[in-house]
Design a protein around this motif. Structure first.
Motif, PDB file in Angstrom:
ATOM      1  N   ASP A 296      30.691  53.272  28.585  1.00  0.00           N
ATOM      2  CA  ASP A 296      30.606  51.829  28.858  1.00  0.00           C
ATOM      3  C   ASP A 296      31.430  51.469  30.094  1.00  0.00           C
ATOM      4  O   ASP A 296      32.578  51.030  29.996  1.00  0.00           O
ATOM      5  N   TRP A 297      30.810  51.648  31.262  1.00  0.00           N
ATOM      6  CA  TRP A 297      31.518  51.378  32.526  1.00  0.00           C
ATOM      7  C   TRP A 297      31.715  49.879  32.766  1.00  0.00           C
ATOM      8  O   TRP A 297      32.645  49.484  33.471  1.00  0.00           O
ATOM      9  N   LYS A 298      30.875  49.019  32.158  1.00  0.00           N
ATOM     10  CA  LYS A 298      31.054  47.573  32.346  1.00  0.00           C
ATOM     11  C   LYS A 298      32.345  47.101  31.698  1.00  0.00           C
ATOM     12  O   LYS A 298      33.125  46.360  32.282  1.00  0.00           O
ATOM     13  N   VAL A 299      32.574  47.545  30.455  1.00  0.00           N
ATOM     14  CA  VAL A 299      33.797  47.099  29.773  1.00  0.00           C
ATOM     15  C   VAL A 299      35.021  47.761  30.411  1.00  0.00           C
ATOM     16  O   VAL A 299      36.101  47.168  30.458  1.00  0.00           O
ATOM     17  N   SER A 300      34.844  48.974  30.943  1.00  0.00           N
ATOM     18  CA  SER A 300      35.953  49.625  31.633  1.00  0.00           C
ATOM     19  C   SER A 300      36.389  48.805  32.848  1.00  0.00           C
ATOM     20  O   SER A 300      37.573  48.534  33.052  1.00  0.00           O
ATOM     21  N   ALA A 301      35.404  48.398  33.641  1.00  0.00           N
ATOM     22  CA  ALA A 301      35.712  47.600  34.831  1.00  0.00           C
ATOM     23  C   ALA A 301      36.343  46.266  34.450  1.00  0.00           C
ATOM     24  O   ALA A 301      37.329  45.825  35.052  1.00  0.00           O
ATOM     25  N   MET A 302      35.785  45.613  33.403  1.00  0.00           N
ATOM     26  CA  MET A 302      36.345  44.321  32.982  1.00  0.00           C
ATOM     27  C   MET A 302      37.779  44.476  32.467  1.00  0.00           C
ATOM     28  O   MET A 302      38.617  43.597  32.656  1.00  0.00           O
ATOM     29  N   THR A 303      38.060  45.603  31.801  1.00  0.00           N
ATOM     30  CA  THR A 303      39.435  45.836  31.332  1.00  0.00           C
ATOM     31  C   THR A 303      40.386  45.910  32.515  1.00  0.00           C
ATOM     32  O   THR A 303      41.459  45.284  32.515  1.00  0.00           O
ATOM     33  N   ALA A 304      39.990  46.670  33.547  1.00  0.00           N
ATOM     34  CA  ALA A 304      40.860  46.799  34.724  1.00  0.00           C
ATOM     35  C   ALA A 304      41.069  45.444  35.395  1.00  0.00           C
ATOM     36  O   ALA A 304      42.191  45.085  35.777  1.00  0.00           O
ATOM     37  N   ILE A 305      39.997  44.661  35.516  1.00  0.00           N
ATOM     38  CA  ILE A 305      40.089  43.355  36.188  1.00  0.00           C
ATOM     39  C   ILE A 305      40.974  42.402  35.394  1.00  0.00           C
ATOM     40  O   ILE A 305      41.850  41.726  35.940  1.00  0.00           O
ATOM     41  N   MET A 306      40.765  42.353  34.066  1.00  0.00           N
ATOM     42  CA  MET A 306      41.541  41.408  33.261  1.00  0.00           C
ATOM     43  C   MET A 306      43.006  41.820  33.174  1.00  0.00           C
ATOM     44  O   MET A 306      43.893  40.974  33.072  1.00  0.00           O
ATOM     45  N   LYS A 307      43.271  43.121  33.236  1.00  0.00           N
ATOM     46  CA  LYS A 307      44.676  43.544  33.307  1.00  0.00           C
ATOM     47  C   LYS A 307      45.319  42.992  34.584  1.00  0.00           C
ATOM     48  O   LYS A 307      46.437  42.479  34.545  1.00  0.00           O
ATOM     49  N   ARG A 308      44.604  43.073  35.706  1.00  0.00           N
ATOM     50  CA  ARG A 308      45.144  42.550  36.967  1.00  0.00           C
ATOM     51  C   ARG A 308      45.332  41.037  36.909  1.00  0.00           C
ATOM     52  O   ARG A 308      46.256  40.499  37.500  1.00  0.00           O
ATOM     53  N   MET A 309      44.422  40.339  36.212  1.00  0.00           N
ATOM     54  CA  MET A 309      44.501  38.877  36.160  1.00  0.00           C
ATOM     55  C   MET A 309      45.612  38.391  35.235  1.00  0.00           C
ATOM     56  O   MET A 309      45.958  37.218  35.244  1.00  0.00           O
ATOM     57  N   GLY A 310      46.163  39.304  34.437  1.00  0.00           N
ATOM     58  CA  GLY A 310      47.193  38.914  33.486  1.00  0.00           C
ATOM     59  C   GLY A 310      48.570  38.855  34.120  1.00  0.00           C
ATOM     60  O   GLY A 310      48.753  39.116  35.313  1.00  0.00           O
ATOM     61  N   GLU A 311      49.526  38.527  33.298  1.00  0.00           N
ATOM     62  CA  GLU A 311      50.927  38.386  33.683  1.00  0.00           C
ATOM     63  C   GLU A 311      51.407  39.623  34.462  1.00  0.00           C
ATOM     64  O   GLU A 311      51.192  40.754  34.034  1.00  0.00           O
ATOM     65  N   ASP A 312      52.030  39.405  35.603  1.00  0.00           N
ATOM     66  CA  ASP A 312      52.607  40.481  36.424  1.00  0.00           C
ATOM     67  C   ASP A 312      51.581  41.527  36.859  1.00  0.00           C
ATOM     68  O   ASP A 312      51.942  42.668  37.157  1.00  0.00           O
TER      69      ASP A 312
END
Ligand code: MN
Length: 486
Positions: A296-312
């Motif tokens: 599931d490369w879509k959820v993988s990419a979204m995980t990386a993006i949302m980690k960046r959008m989070g705190e710090d």
């Protein structure tokens, strides 16, 4: 590279040089004060008075990699026909801060000069009209600029814009294809690159095994030390844990060499590997890499993006899967987990490294981190390919301490209440076509995901405490028509 946002303030020549000097010095003061509290510097660029000035600054914003977005404000009236050419060209995220230099109306001081200088109420409406007329995706944030709530919303929008820049340069490494016959983890990689910027490509598992064989004992020793500092060892099977370290080092090396920030793999393609990466994937996620199981490369990419959008820039966001329900009246909960790979950024306590058999994949018992997810409000997010367009589905949830200890469950687990309630929330999720794989996030808000989707030009569906199946069905029906017209 220092990343920043640009502050572009609208005015015009009508009021004379003294007013323009005042506007410029106040804009500079505001940018400096806001920079001290926002996650990125806000750089005052220009008090714009002409079409040429605005066009120039917008073109520069597009081509300057340091600039993550443009924040505009009209201190005075700023006729907006002169903004058309520049705004048409602007490709970076755009926020209109509708604010005012002064908080209070000064009873004695106020006269027509004061009114002309401080007429953002007028100027910001003109500015808003032209963006609406251009159908320009933008964020509007209104309120006093020193107000903490306004600053928090600006900060969240900045992190969203950072997530946009990250998305537009994201590279995803696939090991193996998607799990056989599964539909929802598939998707159009060309469409995704056009819309979201992702470069999704594949590398052979055999190559990963080759790299694993070059990992040294010293490298594994060093990573084992890191594991010991972060996690408790609830196993004596050290060789099994060391094998996960070998996998982690090899996956990380391949991703770093290719500039990838996210990866996917599948238990159906582990050729030459003794264990499905469990602890390895979990510790990579803790470092900010995205991950998706079953290809599931879509959820993988979204995980990386949302980690960046989070705190710090590495917040509590995790690859998650809806597994099973507790359907008892008064205690209706979803239990989320994965066969191994849940990110420890969402752990309530210190995770334990355990070794247990894995029923599927036909490999040796893998080491994994086991823990409970923390309590708190959160969201779950799923990106699905509707054929011709992408839909981002976001549901509000409330995570609880798991109501059962579940001592024989050998994986990390999170328990939550879906909004508006389990059954309605589930009916809405299924009606919208949301996947079983999601990104669960405690610190990225639904508003941020809505803004991210708007900037990316994709459909956004939000299931909240107020959503009904009927209202959602109507929304989806109208969305279908609207997106066909675009
Ligand atoms: Mn799964």
């Amino acid at each position: 590279m220092r990343q920043e946002f640009w502050f572009v303030v609208g005015s015009q020549f009508l009021y004379g040089p003294e007013v323009l000097d005042t506007v410029a010095s106040r804009a500079e003061e505001m940018a400096a004060e806001l920079s001290a509290v926002l996650p990125f510097p806000l750089v005052y660029k220009v008090t714009a008075k002409t079409n040429a000035e605005i066009t120039e600054v917008m073109k520069a914003a597009n081509y300057d990699d340091r600039c993550l977005g443009v924040i505009t404000w009209c201190h005075t009236f700023s006729p907006s026909k002169m903004w058309i050419n520049g705004l048409e060209l602007l490709e970076k995220p755009y926020c209109h801060l509708a604010t005012q230099y002064n908080m209070e109306i000064p009873n004695e001081e106020i006269d027509m000069d004061f009114m002309n200088l401080n007429q953002a109420a007028h100027g910001d409406r003109e500015h808003g009209f032209i963006a609406a007329r251009l159908r320009k995706p933008r964020k509007v944030i209104a309120g006093y600029w020193r107000d903490e709530h306004v600053q928090q919303r600006l900060a969240a929008w900045m992190r969203t814009a950072y997530g946009v820049a990250f998305s537009r340069s994201l590279r995803v490494m696939r090991f193996g294809d998607n799990m056989r016959e599964v539909a929802v983890t598939e998707g159009d990689k060309v469409e995704v690159q056009i819309r979201l910027g992702w470069q999704v490509n594949t590398w052979p598992v055999g190559k990963l095994v080759d790299v694993m064989n070059t990992v040294t004992d010293e490298e594994i020793d060093a990573l084992m030390e890191e594991y010991r500092s972060s996690y408790d060892f609830a196993t004596n099977d050290i060789e099994t844990v060391r094998y996960q370290a070998r996998e982690e080092i090899a996956i990380k090396r391949m991703m770093d060499e290719e500039g990838c920030s996210a990866f996917s793999n599948t238990f159906q393609d582990l050729y030459g590997m003794k264990q499905l990466p469990g602890l390895a994937s979990q510790h990579l996620m803790a470092q900010g890499y995205g991950y998706g199981g079953e290809g599931d490369w879509k959820v993988s990419a979204m995980t990386a993006i949302m980690k960046r959008m989070g705190e710090d820039g590495n917040g509590a966001s995790a690859f998650m899967e809806d597994y099973t329900y507790n359907l008892v009246a008064g205690a209706k909960y979803s239990l989320g987990a994965h066969m191994l790979e849940v990110c420890p950024s969402v752990a309530a306590g210190r995770p334990r490294i355990e070794v247990h058999p894995l029923g599927i994949g036909d490999r040796e018992d893998p080491a994994r981190l086991v823990f409970e997810g923390k309590e708190g409000d959160a969201i779950v997010v799923s990106l699905v390919d509707m054929g011709g367009r992408l839909r981002l589905i976001c549901q509000d949830i409330h995570c609880v301490k798991p109501i059962l200890p579940m001592p024989n469950l050998p994986v990390a687990r999170v328990m939550w209440q879906a909004m508006p309630d389990l059954e309605t929330g589930l009916e809405c999720w299924i009606t919208a076509g949301g996947a079983h794989h999601t990104v669960l996030s405690y610190d990225v808000s639904a508003e941020q995901m809505k803004d991210w989707a708007a900037i990316m030009g994709i459909e956004f569906v939000h299931i909240t405490k107020d959503t009904t199946v009927e209202s959602l069905e109507k929304e989806l029906f109208l969305n279908d028509i609207a997106w066909k017209l675009r």
